[in-house]
Design a protein around this motif. Structure first.
Motif, mmCIF file in Angstrom:
data_model
loop_
_atom_site.group_PDB
_atom_site.id
_atom_site.type_symbol
_atom_site.label_atom_id
_atom_site.label_comp_id
_atom_site.label_asym_id
_atom_site.label_seq_id
_atom_site.Cartn_x
_atom_site.Cartn_y
_atom_site.Cartn_z
ATOM 1 N N GLN A 1 14.294 -20.173 -8.854
ATOM 2 C CA GLN A 1 14.600 -19.274 -7.770
ATOM 3 C C GLN A 1 13.962 -19.392 -6.382
ATOM 4 O O GLN A 1 14.349 -18.848 -5.348
ATOM 5 N N GLY A 2 12.691 -19.867 -6.516
ATOM 6 C CA GLY A 2 11.863 -20.090 -5.289
ATOM 7 C C GLY A 2 12.253 -21.073 -4.343
ATOM 8 O O GLY A 2 11.826 -21.212 -3.082
ATOM 9 N N PRO B 1 11.965 -10.949 -4.902
ATOM 10 C CA PRO B 1 12.154 -11.273 -3.453
ATOM 11 C C PRO B 1 13.400 -12.224 -3.395
ATOM 12 O O PRO B 1 13.822 -12.189 -2.365
ATOM 13 N N THR B 2 13.910 -12.934 -4.543
ATOM 14 C CA THR B 2 15.203 -13.425 -4.396
ATOM 15 C C THR B 2 16.278 -12.724 -3.891
ATOM 16 O O THR B 2 16.932 -12.945 -3.344
ATOM 17 N N VAL B 3 16.208 -11.391 -4.578
ATOM 18 C CA VAL B 3 17.622 -10.241 -4.290
ATOM 19 C C VAL B 3 17.601 -10.127 -2.659
ATOM 20 O O VAL B 3 18.478 -10.222 -1.988
ATOM 21 N N HIS B 4 16.194 -9.888 -2.125
ATOM 22 C CA HIS B 4 16.310 -9.557 -0.710
ATOM 23 C C HIS B 4 16.845 -10.637 0.269
ATOM 24 O O HIS B 4 17.394 -10.473 1.140
ATOM 25 N N GLY C 1 32.458 -21.816 -0.920
ATOM 26 C CA GLY C 1 31.605 -22.821 -0.072
ATOM 27 C C GLY C 1 30.897 -24.032 -0.369
ATOM 28 O O GLY C 1 31.156 -24.575 -1.454
ATOM 29 N N LYS C 2 29.757 -24.101 0.415
ATOM 30 C CA LYS C 2 28.889 -25.231 -0.132
ATOM 31 C C LYS C 2 27.783 -24.397 -1.324
ATOM 32 O O LYS C 2 27.375 -23.675 -1.085
ATOM 33 N N VAL C 3 27.798 -25.425 -2.521
ATOM 34 C CA VAL C 3 27.065 -25.049 -3.735
ATOM 35 C C VAL C 3 25.708 -25.571 -3.588
ATOM 36 O O VAL C 3 25.733 -26.922 -3.529
ATOM 37 N N ALA C 4 24.750 -25.009 -3.919
ATOM 38 C CA ALA C 4 23.384 -25.649 -4.264
ATOM 39 C C ALA C 4 22.948 -25.136 -5.680
ATOM 40 O O ALA C 4 23.322 -23.970 -6.143
ATOM 41 N N TRP C 5 22.358 -25.924 -6.452
ATOM 42 C CA TRP C 5 21.578 -25.533 -7.645
ATOM 43 C C TRP C 5 20.647 -26.397 -8.152
ATOM 44 O O TRP C 5 20.076 -27.284 -7.514
ATOM 45 N N CYS C 6 19.815 -25.819 -9.094
ATOM 46 C CA CYS C 6 18.423 -26.335 -9.673
ATOM 47 C C CYS C 6 18.183 -25.347 -10.909
ATOM 48 O O CYS C 6 18.143 -24.097 -10.561
ATOM 49 N N THR C 7 18.328 -26.097 -11.822
ATOM 50 C CA THR C 7 17.986 -25.417 -13.246
ATOM 51 C C THR C 7 16.782 -24.568 -13.300
ATOM 52 O O THR C 7 15.829 -24.925 -12.843
ATOM 53 N N GLY C 8 16.572 -23.543 -14.488
ATOM 54 C CA GLY C 8 15.490 -23.086 -14.873
ATOM 55 C C GLY C 8 14.800 -22.168 -13.838
ATOM 56 O O GLY C 8 15.564 -21.253 -13.147
ATOM 57 N N ALA C 9 13.601 -21.988 -13.712
ATOM 58 C CA ALA C 9 12.753 -21.220 -12.915
ATOM 59 C C ALA C 9 12.800 -21.648 -11.478
ATOM 60 O O ALA C 9 11.672 -21.859 -10.975
ATOM 61 N N LEU D 1 23.345 -16.847 -7.768
ATOM 62 C CA LEU D 1 23.689 -16.631 -9.270
ATOM 63 C C LEU D 1 22.745 -16.932 -10.200
ATOM 64 O O LEU D 1 22.359 -18.129 -10.156
ATOM 65 N N ALA D 2 22.079 -16.081 -10.911
ATOM 66 C CA ALA D 2 21.251 -16.287 -11.917
ATOM 67 C C ALA D 2 21.835 -16.225 -13.212
ATOM 68 O O ALA D 2 22.306 -15.639 -13.828
ATOM 69 N N CYS D 3 21.961 -17.648 -13.753
ATOM 70 C CA CYS D 3 22.569 -18.132 -14.810
ATOM 71 C C CYS D 3 22.024 -18.080 -16.078
ATOM 72 O O CYS D 3 22.602 -18.298 -17.211
ATOM 73 N N GLY D 4 20.532 -18.001 -16.260
ATOM 74 C CA GLY D 4 19.987 -17.912 -17.381
ATOM 75 C C GLY D 4 19.099 -19.361 -17.486
ATOM 76 O O GLY D 4 19.395 -20.374 -17.195
ATOM 77 N N HIS D 5 17.569 -19.246 -17.742
ATOM 78 C CA HIS D 5 16.712 -20.433 -17.748
ATOM 79 C C HIS D 5 17.158 -21.285 -18.996
ATOM 80 O O HIS D 5 17.433 -22.420 -18.646
ATOM 81 N N HIS D 6 17.334 -20.753 -20.113
ATOM 82 C CA HIS D 6 17.763 -21.574 -21.120
ATOM 83 C C HIS D 6 19.065 -22.099 -21.107
ATOM 84 O O HIS D 6 19.520 -23.106 -21.261
ATOM 85 N N ALA D 7 20.085 -21.263 -20.725
ATOM 86 C CA ALA D 7 21.348 -21.278 -20.550
ATOM 87 C C ALA D 7 21.494 -22.678 -19.785
ATOM 88 O O ALA D 7 22.655 -23.655 -20.086
ATOM 89 N N THR D 8 20.897 -22.829 -18.708
ATOM 90 C CA THR D 8 21.074 -23.849 -17.817
ATOM 91 C C THR D 8 20.263 -25.246 -18.113
ATOM 92 O O THR D 8 20.709 -26.206 -17.497
#
Length: 255
Positions: free
Chosen positions: A184-185, A206-209, A174-182, A219-226
């Motif tokens: 998750q908030g 809290p992200t999990v819940h 579906g519709k994808v949102a993204w923002c790299t690094g930390a 999807l947690a893809c890695g701070h450095h990796a992204t």
């Protein structure tokens, strides 16, 4: 053979304009953080200004180091002791300038972290969301990527590491949102913007819940990796603009 150079302060002024530094509130100073020699002919870029990166810059005989994660973060211990002393000592002893660009580099529309991650993953940006419009929103244009399991495997191939999926693997992307690094908030803001899946670097408890309770996959893809791609693109851009030498050094980081 002689190489081109650019004046250190002129480079700082150019980047302040190009990255629109004054328009974004941040947690650290953006721009020249440690002053080295006046003329810059060789730069080394990397994600974080670690000792390993500085040692690589010395090997390359760099005049400047440019990073996404620099120094002098809000709330940190201001004393120049321990690892901070060792890092600054290396820069000052070798007369190397340090430039750091944090949120302005995340946001840049073409060479920023979000823009470059989108290119790597085949994401299509249709809009923005969140404070300072740091979050990106759209879809994915990769044949065969239909479900969250497909997207997880695609990200793993492109980034070279397995992302953590919170959600149903069989769920349609579906519709994808993204923002790299930390970032998750920003999940709640991505949900409000209509996302059905959100990609970032890190994840918190809290992200999990929130992901489970809303049905929006995470999807947690890695701070450095992204965040490997924006600073590399910035260095390549400067090399093209001014004819200086650029070396990107990827210091491995599993987070």
């Amino acid at each position: 053979m002689s190489k081109n150079t650019i004046n250190r302060d002129q480079l700082a002024t150019f980047l302040a304009t190009e990255l629109q530094v004054s328009r974004i509130r941040d947690y650290c100073p953006n721009g020249l953080q440690v002053e080295g020699r006046n003329e810059i002919g060789t730069i080394v870029t990397g994600v974080t200004a670690s000792i390993a990166l500085l040692e690589a810059a010395i090997q390359y005989q760099a005049d400047a180091v440019m990073v996404h994660h620099g120094y002098f973060w809000r709330g940190e211990d201001m004393r120049v002791i321990g690892h901070k002393q060792r890092r600054l000592k290396l820069l000052l002893q070798h007369d190397i300038s340090l430039f750091g660009y944090h949120l302005p580099l995340d946001k840049h529309p073409t060479i920023g972290n979000n823009a470059r991650l989108a290119e790597v993953l085949g994401l299509r940006a249709d809009g923005r969301f969140g404070e300072d419009e740091l979050g990106w929103l759209g879809g994915i244009d990769v044949p065969g990527v239909m479900t969250m399991a497909d997207l997880q495997n695609h990200v793993a191939r492109q980034l070279g590491r397995q992302p953590l999926l919170i959600g149903d693997p069989a769920q349609r992307v579906g519709k994808v949102a993204w923002c790299t690094g930390a970032a998750q908030g920003m999940l709640d803001q991505a949900i409000a913007a209509g996302a059905t899946v959100y990609l970032s670097g890190e994840i918190s408890e809290p992200t999990v819940h929130l992901a489970r309770e809303t049905g929006v996959a995470y999807l947690a893809c890695g701070h450095h990796a992204t965040e490997r791609y924006g600073i590399q693109a910035l260095g390549d851009y400067l090399a093209q603009q001014f004819g200086i030498v650029h070396h990107f050094v990827d210091i491995d980081n599993p987070v």
